[in-house]
Design an enzyme around this catalytic site. Structure first.
Site, PDB file in Angstrom:
ATOM      1  N   ARG A 182       0.838  -1.204   0.000  1.00 16.99           N
ATOM      2  CA  ARG A 182       0.000   0.000   0.000  1.00 16.99           C
ATOM      3  C   ARG A 182       0.872   1.254   0.000  1.00 16.99           C
ATOM      4  O   ARG A 182       0.493   2.280  -0.585  1.00 16.99           O
ATOM      5  CB  ARG A 182      -0.962   0.002   1.182  1.00 16.99           C
ATOM      6  CG  ARG A 182      -2.031   1.075   1.106  1.00 16.99           C
ATOM      7  CD  ARG A 182      -3.085   0.913   2.189  1.00 16.99           C
ATOM      8  NE  ARG A 182      -4.102  -0.047   1.852  1.00 16.99           N
ATOM      9  CZ  ARG A 182      -5.303   0.253   1.362  1.00 16.99           C
ATOM     10  NH1 ARG A 182      -5.606   1.512   1.107  1.00 16.99           N
ATOM     11  NH2 ARG A 182      -6.187  -0.688   1.098  1.00 16.99           N
ATOM     12  N   GLU A 205      -9.547   5.819   7.840  1.00 11.57           N
ATOM     13  CA  GLU A 205      -8.114   6.029   7.652  1.00 11.57           C
ATOM     14  C   GLU A 205      -7.737   7.294   6.880  1.00 11.57           C
ATOM     15  O   GLU A 205      -6.774   7.972   7.256  1.00 11.57           O
ATOM     16  CB  GLU A 205      -7.505   4.822   6.939  1.00 11.57           C
ATOM     17  CG  GLU A 205      -7.515   3.549   7.747  1.00 11.57           C
ATOM     18  CD  GLU A 205      -7.049   2.364   6.922  1.00 11.57           C
ATOM     19  OE1 GLU A 205      -5.956   1.845   7.211  1.00 11.57           O
ATOM     20  OE2 GLU A 205      -7.770   1.958   5.996  1.00 11.57           O
TER      21      GLU A 205
END
Length: 783
Positions: A328, A736
C-alpha cells in the site's frame, strides 16, 4: 471543533430521519456516564483465574529447555499453572497471513518482549508479579535491529518488489533539474485507551467462548481453534466494543486471546488475561518506520518528469501484515500526482524487534510522506510555493492534458472520481491561503526567535482490501413481533461510530425510526467468516450487507402489507415507520405482527462482495481499489528557533466523505485522524537501546497529542459530493484517509525551519519533527 452537546440534546436527536442525520454515537450516553461495558467489565464467573505473560529479556536467542523453570514458578504464591509452547496441542501461530509467528516462543526468541510462557494464578496481581520476576533461560545471539543492518545483511521477511512505469533512468538523464535525498518517518504506537484483554470461558463438550478486545473476531476464532485442535464451530468470539484499535488489535489480539484460550482449555476454568500498558507496548507491533531514498527529475515549472524511489521498512521478525502494508505504501507513492516515469523499489527488512503491524493508513501515510517530501524539495529548489508545485502535478483528465495516461495510476488503475483539484481550490480560497502566506512571510521578516510556517497538503487514498477475497461482509437482521429490530454484522465497534451508522442504514432500509434498531455485539456464531474491521471498509461492506438483508425483508413484508392495504404489492412503500399504498397506511408494528401471524420469516441474513476490483498483488497491477477518498488540510505553525518548541496555530480542512451517513461522526473521525497523524509526524517517537529494548513503553516516555496540542482555530468542512459508486447512501470511507491530513502539520514545521535560512537551504528534518529535531535542523541551517 464539534460543539459540546448535552445528554438531553443527544437523547432528543434520535427521533430524526436516518441517513444523513447527525445522530449521536449509539453509545454516547454510556460513554459519558461510564456505563459502557468493555471486555474487562464483564462480570467474572466463579472460579476465574488470571494469566500473565513471561517474556524474553533479549532480542535474539536460543531458549535453554523450555526457557522457564516450571517447578520454581509453580511454587510461587497463588500460582496455579504454567504453560509453554510444549503445551499447545495444535498449531502455535498468531501470524495473520504467513504462519511464521508463534504466540509462545518455540526454541528461539526473536525480539525483546516476545512471550515465552503463560503463568496462571488465583489473582491478577500474583500472576503479574511472578511473570515479572521470572527468569528466562536463554543463550543470547546476535541481533539485527535497524533498517541499515537488515539491508547490509540482506535480511528480509518477504522478497523485494519493484514497480516501473515509463523509462525513469532515461527521463532522469534528460531532465533539466535533478535532486536527490533521503528521509525517514518513524514508528507509531497505537496507544488505544483500552489495552489488550481476553477472557476465555470453557463451555460444555469442549467448546470455548472468548470475549476479546479485537478488530478481527474471525481471526481469533480460527487461530484459537487451530491451536487447540478444535473445530472452528467450537469456538465463539464476542466483542461488544473496544476502547480504540487503530490496527493494533487486528492481528496482535491473537497473542493474548490464544494464550488465555490455551490456559482455559487446559484448566477447564475461566481465564482472564489483561496486560498492563508497559507489557502491551513491549509485546505488540507498531506502525512500520520507513527509510525513503529518492531522486527526481523535473522542469522549470516543477512538473515531475521522472522519479526513482527506494522504500525500506522495518518489519520486525515475522511477516505479520508487512506484505500489504508495504504494497500500500507503493500504491500511494503518487498521492494525488501523475508520475509519468517511475521506478519504485520496496525492501521489507527483517529485524529482531516486534513484528510491525497494522496501523491506521496501513502504509499509505508512509508512501505519501515520501512523495510530499519530494514535492517540497522541488518547490524550494525552484523558489516556488509548494502549493503551486502540487497543483501542477495533479492527475488530469486526458482530454485536458493531451496525455492518455494522465488519469491512470502507476499500477494501471484508471481514476474515475478525481476531485482533489476542486477540493484543493476550495480550501485554498476558504482558508485564505495566499493572504496567509504573505502574512507568514511578513511575520518571519520581523522576528528572528520565532518563525511561522504554512502548508496545504492533499490526499488521495484508495478504498478496498488489496487482498480481493477480504472484500466481503455479512449481516443478520432480526425483526421482533413488537416491531423492534436487532442487527448483527461482521464489523467491530472501536469508538469510530460504525454501529451508529449501521443502525441508520438498517432504519433507512426498513423505513423505520432509528430508535427501533439495536446493533448487537460482534459474534462469530451470528455472522461467520467476517473480515477484519480494517482498510476503512467497515461501513461499506457491512452496510451493504445490511441493505441486502433489508431488501429481502421488504420483499417478504410487501405482500402482507398489500393484503392489509388492499393494494398491489408494487404500490407498497416503507417509510416513516409504516407501510403505505393505495392511499392508506399500516403502522410498522402492526404489519410485523400480521406477518408473524401469517408465518412470514422475520430473520434474514445479508451478504455483500465488493464488485469490479481485481488486482495482481505480485505484479502490483490492476484495479486495487473500488474508489478513492480525497482531502486537504492547511496548517499554520510557529516555532521557537532557540528551543525547538512549536505550536499549531490554525488548521483548515476540506475532506471528501461522499454523501455522509452521519456528518457529526464523520467530522469527529476527521478531527481525530488529523490529530493522530500530526502526532505521528511531530511528537510520537519510539526509542530503542542498543540491546533492542523499547525505552518508550508507557505514557511517561511516549508522548501522544493532548487537548492542548489542538488549536482553537480548527475548521472542518465536508466536501459537497457523493460517491460515484453505489455504496450505502453514496457515502465514502472515513476511518483512515483523514490521518494523512496530518502531513500538513509536518510540512508547515519544515516550512518554518526553512524560513530561518530564507528558504535557501535544504531542510535536514526527519519525522517525527520533535522539538529536538526542530532545534537541530535550525542550528544546521545556521552553518
Amino acid at each position: 471543533m464539534n460543539a459540546p452537546t448535552t445528554l438531553a440534546e443527544l437523547a432528543a436527536v434520535t427521533s430524526r430521519q436516518a441517513l444523513g442525520a447527525e445522530l449521536p454515537h449509539e453509545s454516547a450516553r454510556l460513554h459519558v456516564t461510564g456505563e459502557a461495558h468493555y471486555t474487562d467489565d464483564i462480570p467474572e464467573l466463579r472460579g476465574t483465574l488470571y494469566a500473565a505473560l513471561i517474556t524474553s529479556p533479549v532480542a535474539h536467542g536460543e531458549l535453554i529447555g523450555e526457557g522457564v523453570n516450571r517447578e520454581e514458578l509453580l511454587a510461587q504464591h497463588g500460582v496455579v499453572a504454567v504453560f509453554t509452547s510444549r503445551d499447545i496441542p495444535g498449531e502455535n501461530n498468531c501470524g495473520p497471513i504467513v504462519h511464521d509467528d508463534p504466540f509462545l516462543a518455540d526454541g528461539v526468541v526473536h525480539f525483546l518482549g516476545q512471550p515465552v510462557a503463560v503463568v496462571v494464578a488465583r489473582d491478577m496481581l500474583y500472576a503479574r508479579e511472578v511473570a515479572k520476576k521470572a527468569k528466562v533461560a536463554v543463550k543470547e545471539l546476535p541481533a539485527i535491529l535497524t533498517i541499515e543492518q537488515a539491508l547490509d545483511a540482506g535480511a528480509q521477511v518477504l522478497p523485494t518488489k519493484t514497480v516501473e512505469r515509463g523509462d525513469a533512468p532515461a527521463a532522469l538523464a534528460a531532465a533539466k533539474h535533478r535532486l536527490q535525498g533521503s528521509t525517514r518517518c518513524g514508528q507509531q504506537e497505537q496507544f488505544y485507551l483500552e489495552g489488550h484483554i481476553s477472557y476465555a470461558v470453557p463451555r460444555e463438550d469442549g467448546q470455548l467462548t472468548l470475549f476479546v478486545s479485537t478488530q478481527h473476531p474471525d481471526g481469533n476464532q480460527r487461530e484459537a481453534a487451530s491451536a487447540l485442535c478444535l473445530g472452528t464451530h467450537d469456538v465463539e468470539v464476542i466483542c461488544r466494543r473496544m476502547g480504540g484499535g487503530f490496527g493494533g488489535k487486528e492481528g496482535n489480539a491473537s497473542i493474548f486471546s490464544q494464550s488465555a484460550a490455551l490456559a482455559a482449555f487446559k484448566l477447564q476454568r475461566p481465564v482472564k488475561l489483561r496486560v498492563n500498558r508497559d507489557d502491551d507496548m513491549t509485546i505488540t507491533g507498531k506502525r512500520h518506520d520507513f527509510r525513503i531514498d529518492w531522486e527526481v527529475g523535473f522542469d522549470d515549472n516543477g512538473r515531475i518528469q521522472a522519479l526513482d524511489v527506494m522504500l525500506a521498512s522495518r518489519c520486525g521478525y515475522s511477516v505479520d501484515y508487512s506484505g500489504p502494508v508495504n504494497d500500500r505504501a507503493m500504491l500511494h507513492i503518487d498521492n494525488c500526482y501523475h508520475l509519468p516515469n517511475l521506478r519504485l523499489v520496496s525492501h521489507r527488512c527483517r529485524t529482531n524487534t516486534q513484528s510491525s503491524t497494522a496501523f491506521r493508513g496501513f502504509g499509505g501515510p508512509q508512501g505519501m510522506f515520501g512523495i510530499e517530501t519530494v514535492v517540497e524539495a522541488i518547490a524550494q529548489h525552484l523558489k516556488l510555493d509548494a502549493l503551486d508545485v502540487r497543483m501542477r502535478n495533479l492527475y488530469q483528465a486526458p482530454e485536458r492534458s493531451g496525455d492518455a495516461t494522465s488519469m491512470t495510476t502507476h499500477y494501471g488503475q484508471v481514476i474515475e472520481d478525481f476531485v482533489a483539484d476542486k477540493l484543493m481550490a476550495e480550501l485554498e480560497a476558504e482558508s485564505g491561503y495566499r493572504a496567509r502566506r504573505e502574512a507568514v512571510n511578513a511575520f518571519n521578516a520581523k522576528h528572528r526567535g520565532r518563525q511561522r510556517g504554512l502548508a496545504l497538503v492533499p490526499l488521495k487514498f484508495g478504498i478496498s482490501f488489496t487482498a480481493t477475497m477480504l472484500n466481503q461482509g455479512g449481516a443478520l437482521v432480526n425483526v421482533f413481533m413488537d416491531g423492534t429490530v436487532s442487527v448483527n454484522h461482521g464489523g467491530t465497534e472501536m469508538g469510530q461510530g460504525l454501529n451508529t451508522k449501521m443502525a441508520q442504514v438498517a432504519a433507512d432500509g426498513l423505513g423505520i425510526p432509528v430508535a427501533l434498531v439495536r446493533v448487537t455485539g460482534t459474534d462469530t456464531q451470528k455472522v461467520p467468516n467476517a473480515s477484519a474491521t480494517a482498510a476503512s471498509s467497515g461501513a461499506d461492506i457491512n452496510g451493504a450487507a445490511i441493505n441486502h438483508a433489508c431488501d429481502q425483508l421488504r420483499e417478504r413484508l410487501a405482500p402482507v402489507a398489500a393484503g392489509l392495504l388492499g393494494c398491489a404489492v408494487a404500490e407498497v412503500k416503507f417509510s416513516a415507520g409504516q407501510a403505505s399504498g393505495g392511499g392508506q397506511a399500516v403502522p410498522w408494528a402492526e404489519l410485523v405482527k400480521n406477518a408473524w401471524l401469517q408465518r412470514v420469516g422475520l430473520s434474514v441474513t445479508g451478504f455483500y462482495k465488493t464488485p469490479e476490483i481485481g488486482y495482481d498483488n505480485l505484479k502490483l497491477q490492476g484495479r486495487a481499489f473500488y474508489y478513492y477518498c480525497y482531502g486537504a488540510a492547511v496548517t499554520e505553525v510557529e516555532i521557537d528557533t532557540a528551543t525547538g518548541e512549536w505550536w499549531c496555530k490554525a488548521v483548515d480542512i476540506v475532506h471528501d466523505v461522499g454523501q455522509s451517513i452521519n456528518p457529526a461522526i464523520d467530522r469527529g473521525q476527521i478531527e481525530g485522524a488529523y490529530v493522530q497523524g500530526m502526532g505521528w509526524l511531530t511528537m510520537e517517537e519510539c526509542i530503542w537501546d542498543k540491546s533492542g529494548k523499547l525505552l518508550t513503553h508507557g505514557p511517561s516516555t511516549y508522548k501522544i497529542p493532548v487537548a492542548g496540542d489542538v488549536p482553537e482555530h480548527f475548521k472542518v468542512r465536508l466536501f459537497d459530493g457523493m460517491n460515484v459508486k453505489p455504496t450505502p447512501y453514496r457515502s465514502k470511507a472515513v476511518g483512515e484517509p483523514p490521518l494523512m491530513l496530518g502531513l500538513s502539520a509536518y510540512f508547515a514545521i519544515r516550512d518554518a525551519i526553512a524560513a530561518t535560512a530564507g528558504h535557501a537551504k535544504p531542510v535536514p528534518l526527519q519525522a517525527p519533527a520533535t522539538p529536538e529535531r526542530i532545534l537541530l535542523a535550525c542550528e544546521a541551517l545556521k552553518a
